[in-house]
Write an enzyme that holds these catalytic residues in place. Structure first.
Site, PDB file in Angstrom:
ATOM      1  N   LYS A   1       0.814  -1.223   0.000  1.00  0.00           N
ATOM      2  CA  LYS A   1       0.000   0.000   0.000  1.00  0.00           C
ATOM      3  C   LYS A   1       0.842   1.265   0.000  1.00  0.00           C
ATOM      4  CE  LYS A   1      -4.365  -1.734   1.712  1.00  0.00           C
ATOM      5  NZ  LYS A   1      -5.361  -1.769   2.777  1.00  0.00           N
TER       6      LYS A   1
ATOM      7  N   LYS B   1      -5.319  -9.772  -6.748  1.00  0.00           N
ATOM      8  CA  LYS B   1      -6.477  -9.857  -5.854  1.00  0.00           C
ATOM      9  C   LYS B   1      -7.587  -8.912  -6.321  1.00  0.00           C
ATOM     10  CE  LYS B   1      -6.267  -7.883  -1.854  1.00  0.00           C
ATOM     11  NZ  LYS B   1      -5.921  -7.409  -0.515  1.00  0.00           N
TER      12      LYS B   1
ATOM     13  N   LYS C   1     -10.813  -3.033  -4.045  1.00  0.00           N
ATOM     14  CA  LYS C   1     -11.633  -1.820  -4.179  1.00  0.00           C
ATOM     15  C   LYS C   1     -10.899  -0.744  -4.961  1.00  0.00           C
ATOM     16  CE  LYS C   1     -13.321  -2.410   0.535  1.00  0.00           C
ATOM     17  NZ  LYS C   1     -12.964  -2.031   1.888  1.00  0.00           N
TER      18      LYS C   1
HETATM   19  P1  TYM Z   1     -10.721  -4.756   4.116  1.00  0.00           P
HETATM   20  O1  TYM Z   1     -11.671  -3.626   4.320  1.00  0.00           O
HETATM   21  O2  TYM Z   1      -9.595  -4.577   3.161  1.00  0.00           O
HETATM   22  O3  TYM Z   1     -11.501  -6.039   3.669  1.00  0.00           O
HETATM   23  C1  TYM Z   1     -12.630  -6.504   4.393  1.00  0.00           C
HETATM   24  C2  TYM Z   1     -12.649  -8.019   4.402  1.00  0.00           C
HETATM   25  O4  TYM Z   1     -12.729  -8.516   3.068  1.00  0.00           O
HETATM   26  C3  TYM Z   1     -11.682  -9.464   2.853  1.00  0.00           C
HETATM   27  N1  TYM Z   1     -11.238  -9.361   1.448  1.00  0.00           N
HETATM   28  C4  TYM Z   1     -11.196 -10.389   0.596  1.00  0.00           C
HETATM   29  N2  TYM Z   1     -11.503 -11.696   0.748  1.00  0.00           N
HETATM   30  C5  TYM Z   1     -11.353 -12.496  -0.326  1.00  0.00           C
HETATM   31  N3  TYM Z   1     -10.925 -12.047  -1.543  1.00  0.00           N
HETATM   32  C6  TYM Z   1     -10.608 -10.740  -1.741  1.00  0.00           C
HETATM   33  N4  TYM Z   1     -10.207 -10.309  -2.928  1.00  0.00           N
HETATM   34  C7  TYM Z   1     -10.743  -9.852  -0.630  1.00  0.00           C
HETATM   35  N5  TYM Z   1     -10.517  -8.521  -0.467  1.00  0.00           N
HETATM   36  C8  TYM Z   1     -10.824  -8.245   0.808  1.00  0.00           C
HETATM   37  C9  TYM Z   1     -10.582  -9.072   3.822  1.00  0.00           C
HETATM   38  O5  TYM Z   1      -9.722 -10.148   4.101  1.00  0.00           O
HETATM   39  C10 TYM Z   1     -11.385  -8.635   5.021  1.00  0.00           C
HETATM   40  O6  TYM Z   1     -11.750  -9.743   5.807  1.00  0.00           O
HETATM   41  N6  TYM Z   1      -7.722  -4.783   8.040  1.00  0.00           N
HETATM   42  C11 TYM Z   1      -9.041  -5.122   7.605  1.00  0.00           C
HETATM   43  C12 TYM Z   1     -10.140  -4.460   8.413  1.00  0.00           C
HETATM   44  C13 TYM Z   1     -10.048  -4.618   9.890  1.00  0.00           C
HETATM   45  C14 TYM Z   1     -10.330  -5.776  10.631  1.00  0.00           C
HETATM   46  C15 TYM Z   1     -10.157  -5.411  12.007  1.00  0.00           C
HETATM   47  C16 TYM Z   1     -10.695  -7.074  10.289  1.00  0.00           C
HETATM   48  C17 TYM Z   1      -9.728  -3.639  10.789  1.00  0.00           C
HETATM   49  N7  TYM Z   1      -9.802  -4.104  12.040  1.00  0.00           N
HETATM   50  C18 TYM Z   1     -10.355  -6.341  13.045  1.00  0.00           C
HETATM   51  C19 TYM Z   1     -10.894  -7.995  11.326  1.00  0.00           C
HETATM   52  C20 TYM Z   1     -10.715  -7.631  12.670  1.00  0.00           C
HETATM   53  C21 TYM Z   1      -9.198  -4.686   6.178  1.00  0.00           C
HETATM   54  O7  TYM Z   1      -8.558  -3.791   5.716  1.00  0.00           O
HETATM   55  O8  TYM Z   1     -10.170  -5.281   5.517  1.00  0.00           O
END
Ligand code: TYM
Length: 338
Positions: A117, A201, A204
């Site tokens: 990132k 991957k 967004k």
């Molecule tokens: P974020 O917002 O990037 O993504 C949210 C969730 O979606 C999953 N994900 C995917 N799964 C499968 N294939 C993909 N292409 C894909 N893209 C995203 C992510 O693995 C995630 O589960 N750091 C986290 C947010 C967060 C969080 C937490 C999660 C903050 N605090 C505490 C769990 C517990 C994040 O950026 O997710």
């Protein structure tokens, strides 16, 4: 001591959620509500760590409501499961500071997501982006949560959360104070790939909207994106070992398997040997059938912003009541006068 089972997970309110977020995480959340108590947050403070959220107050607020609507539209029941915004429960930030003092620079230096990132210009990245996984550990541990359903890309962040929990327990001589939270990474689509490139991957932030299915896409847009998805000229293999060197085929089959609550093996038993055109038609129909109702429900929910905000405030109130006693204990343990 064993800690009572509790699920916590969250998503960033940056841009619209996509099929990867749904299949990798959200779909499992909905199921887990029937298995153990859950808390689901919209991590708006994490959204400020990157240019996509920083300095864009209106965008973050709108996206927070949209992500909340997506959770509920997909089947999270806010009466049973608190749904809230991270910034509404100040204890997340408070614990995050203490964890900044527990985590080591060397641990954060290894985080691959920061490297991706921050790109070529690491010195221009925010400090928040660097300590992002520390705040994530606080999100989980401020409730002493034990299970964290996420996609594959969050695995390393969860290992860090476990390391932080363990080091806190050791350093302050409070064995078992924090649980070591377990990642729950399950299903055939824990890493959904871009529809334009099977080695990237689904994300967004990909500049091509055709690379992803957004949860807000119309039925026509979903069908078109699937028909245009990159494939190769060969028929589908009959067994999963035939995916070798065919990442696009593997991705589409895994999406089909996840959407139909099946497995890649079973999907190939049905479609193996067929051309992609026939399979894509079936996949388009299935995706529309599963995703379009979520988009409709989101639109209905978003028509009443006041109700969304009420749900978030009510969820936050329940979460503050859980987080406050943990934070009070933490303060005593680290030696603050309370
Ligand atoms: P974020 O917002 O990037 O993504 C949210 C969730 O979606 C999953 N994900 C995917 N799964 C499968 N294939 C993909 N292409 C894909 N893209 C995203 C992510 O693995 C995630 O589960 N750091 C986290 C947010 C967060 C969080 C937490 C999660 C903050 N605090 C505490 C769990 C517990 C994040 O950026 O997710």
């Amino acid at each position: 001591m064993t800690h009572p089972q509790l699920v916590l997970s969250g998503m960033q309110p940056t841009n619209t959620l996509h099929l990867g977020n749904y299949l990798g995480a959200l779909k499992n959340w909905v199921r887990m509500q029937n298995e153990m108590p859950c808390l689901f947050c919209v991590v708006d403070m994490h959204a400020l760590t990157q240019d996509s959220g920083y300095g864009k107050a209106g965008d973050v607020r709108r996206a927070t409501r949209e992500v909340t609507a997506a959770y509920i539209a997909a089947g999270v029941d806010p009466e049973r499961t608190p749904v809230f915004a991270q910034s509404m429960v100040a204890e997340h930030a408070e614990l995050s500071w203490i964890f900044n003092c527990v985590a080591r620079l060397g641990w954060l230096d290894r985080m691959t997501q920061f490297k991706e990132k921050s790109g070529k210009h690491k010195e221009r990245a925010s400090v928040g982006l660097y300590t992002y996984p520390v705040l994530m550990a606080a999100d989980i541990l401020v409730y002493k949560a034990t299970h964290v359903p996420v996609g594959e890309d969050q695995k390393q962040h969860l290992e860090l959360a476990r390391d932080i929990a363990q080091k806190f327990n050791n350093d302050f001589a409070v064995p078992d104070f924090f649980p070591l939270p377990e990642p729950v990474i399950t299903g055939p689509a824990t890493r959904v790939m871009s529809l334009r490139d099977g080695l990237k991957k689904m994300s967004k932030t990909d500049e091509s909207d055709n690379s992803r299915i957004n949860l807000t896409d119309s039925a026509d847009a979903i069908a078109q994106k699937i028909r245009k998805a990159k494939t190769d000229p060969h028929p589908l293999p009959s067994e999963t070992k035939g995916f070798e060197g065919r990442p696009e085929a593997e991705n589409l089959v895994n999406i089909y398997a996840a959407l139909s609550d099946s497995t890649a093996e079973k999907v190939l038993a049905e479609y193996g040997g067929q051309q992609f055109s026939a399979f894509k038609n079936a996949l388009a129909d299935l995706t529309v059938a599963r995703i379009a109702p979520i988009a409709d429900a989101m639109r209905r929910l978003l028509a009443d912003e006041a109700e969304i905000d009420r749900i978030l405030r009510a969820g936050a109130e329940r979460c503050r009541a859980l987080a406050a006693p943990v934070m009070a204990e933490v303060k005593r343990v680290v030696g603050f006068v309370t």
